[in-house]
Design an enzyme around this catalytic site. Structure first.
Site, mmCIF file in Angstrom:
data_model
loop_
_atom_site.group_PDB
_atom_site.id
_atom_site.type_symbol
_atom_site.label_atom_id
_atom_site.label_comp_id
_atom_site.label_asym_id
_atom_site.label_seq_id
_atom_site.Cartn_x
_atom_site.Cartn_y
_atom_site.Cartn_z
ATOM 1 N N LYS A 119 25.446 73.242 57.776
ATOM 2 C CA LYS A 119 26.469 72.345 58.089
ATOM 3 C C LYS A 119 27.864 73.123 58.021
ATOM 4 C CE LYS A 119 24.307 68.393 56.271
ATOM 5 N NZ LYS A 119 23.682 67.744 55.017
ATOM 6 N N GLN A 148 25.497 65.476 49.035
ATOM 7 C CA GLN A 148 24.263 66.143 49.354
ATOM 8 C C GLN A 148 23.203 65.582 48.893
ATOM 9 O OE1 GLN A 148 24.191 68.484 51.801
ATOM 10 N NE2 GLN A 148 21.946 68.239 51.873
ATOM 11 N N ASP A 183 28.267 60.276 56.551
ATOM 12 C CA ASP A 183 26.881 60.363 56.440
ATOM 13 C C ASP A 183 26.193 59.013 56.841
ATOM 14 O OD1 ASP A 183 25.123 62.602 56.256
ATOM 15 O OD2 ASP A 183 25.672 62.629 53.953
#
Length: 241
Positions: free
Chosen positions: A2, A46, A69
């Site tokens: 990422k 995360q 997300d």
């Protein structure tokens, strides 16, 4: 991956690294700090989180406008409802639909089977396929005779987390197969001692399927690309306001 993709695309990214023993309240405090920064257009936590932290509680604290997300309950809730559009779609499901679209595969009216029902992939991708007018079946650990259900599918999205569970004989000739699974299996010939495989037996699937994604190198890069796209869309929304 990422971070690297952000650097290549000109998106500024930074990490807030916390110890595994961090208090839930401290983690939520960090999320609130990022919510308040006008120059931050996307926040992701995360996953998975340490066991003592309530994942749902933390994800719910991310600003809806920065939920790149797509895991905020309001975004998922809108995805589940007809006539509503979430601000952000979850990255992996969004990437799966993008792969189908760019491969010229029409979803409308097709029989789609999703293998797995996780909050991150299985559930949201089944909702996205429904929104795109597919007839959707979800196969999970309690499904009887999954093989016959999968064999009937025009589109298979495999996200069960079981190495090579879907055999070539399970796939309808010409079907589109998207393999989201990433599983480590022992391989003494590799320096690491293992190799990554998907939920689909790739070699067998290649002989039958019309389209099939590899693991690694298929869905993973698409997920990262969709994360960057969500971040860009979030920034545009703020600037246009």
């Amino acid at each position: 991956m990422k971070r690297k993709a952000c650097a290549e695309a000109g998106i500024k990214s930074f990490d807030v690294d916390l110890p595994e023993q961090v208090l839930e309240s401290e983690l939520i405090g960090k999320v609130h700090e990022l919510n308040a920064l006008p120059d931050v257009h996307g926040i992701l936590v995360q996953l998975p989180l340490p066991k003592h932290i309530n994942e749902e509680k933390v994800l719910s604290e991310i600003s809806l406008e920065k939920d790149v997300d797509g895991f905020h309950p309001l975004n998922i809730g809108k995805l589940a409802m007809k006539g509503r559009e979430p601000l952000f779609l979850p990255c992996t499901p969004k990437g799966c639909l993008e792969l189908l679209s760019r491969s010229g595969i029409s979803v409308r009216g097709k029989k789609a089977v999703v293998v797995g029902r996780s909050n991150i992939v299985g559930l949201p991708v089944s909702l996205l396929l429904l929104k795109a007018d597919a007839t959707v079946t979800v196969v999970h650990s309690h499904t009887q005779d999954p093989e016959s259900i999968i064999r009937d599918a025009d589109i298979v999205i495999a996200a069960a987390g079981q190495a090579m569970m879907i055999k070539g004989s399970w796939i309808k000739p010409g079907a589109a197969v998207i393999d989201v699974g990433t599983n480590a299996v022992n391989d003494p010939s590799r320096k690491s001692g293992y190799r990554l495989v998907g939920d689909v037996d790739f070699q067998e699937a290649c002989k039958v399927a019309g389209w099939v994604t590899p693991v690694p190198g298929g869905v993973g890069p698409m997920t990262v690309a969709m994360l960057l796209k969500n971040t860009l869309d979030g920034a545009k929304r703020v600037i246009e306001q």
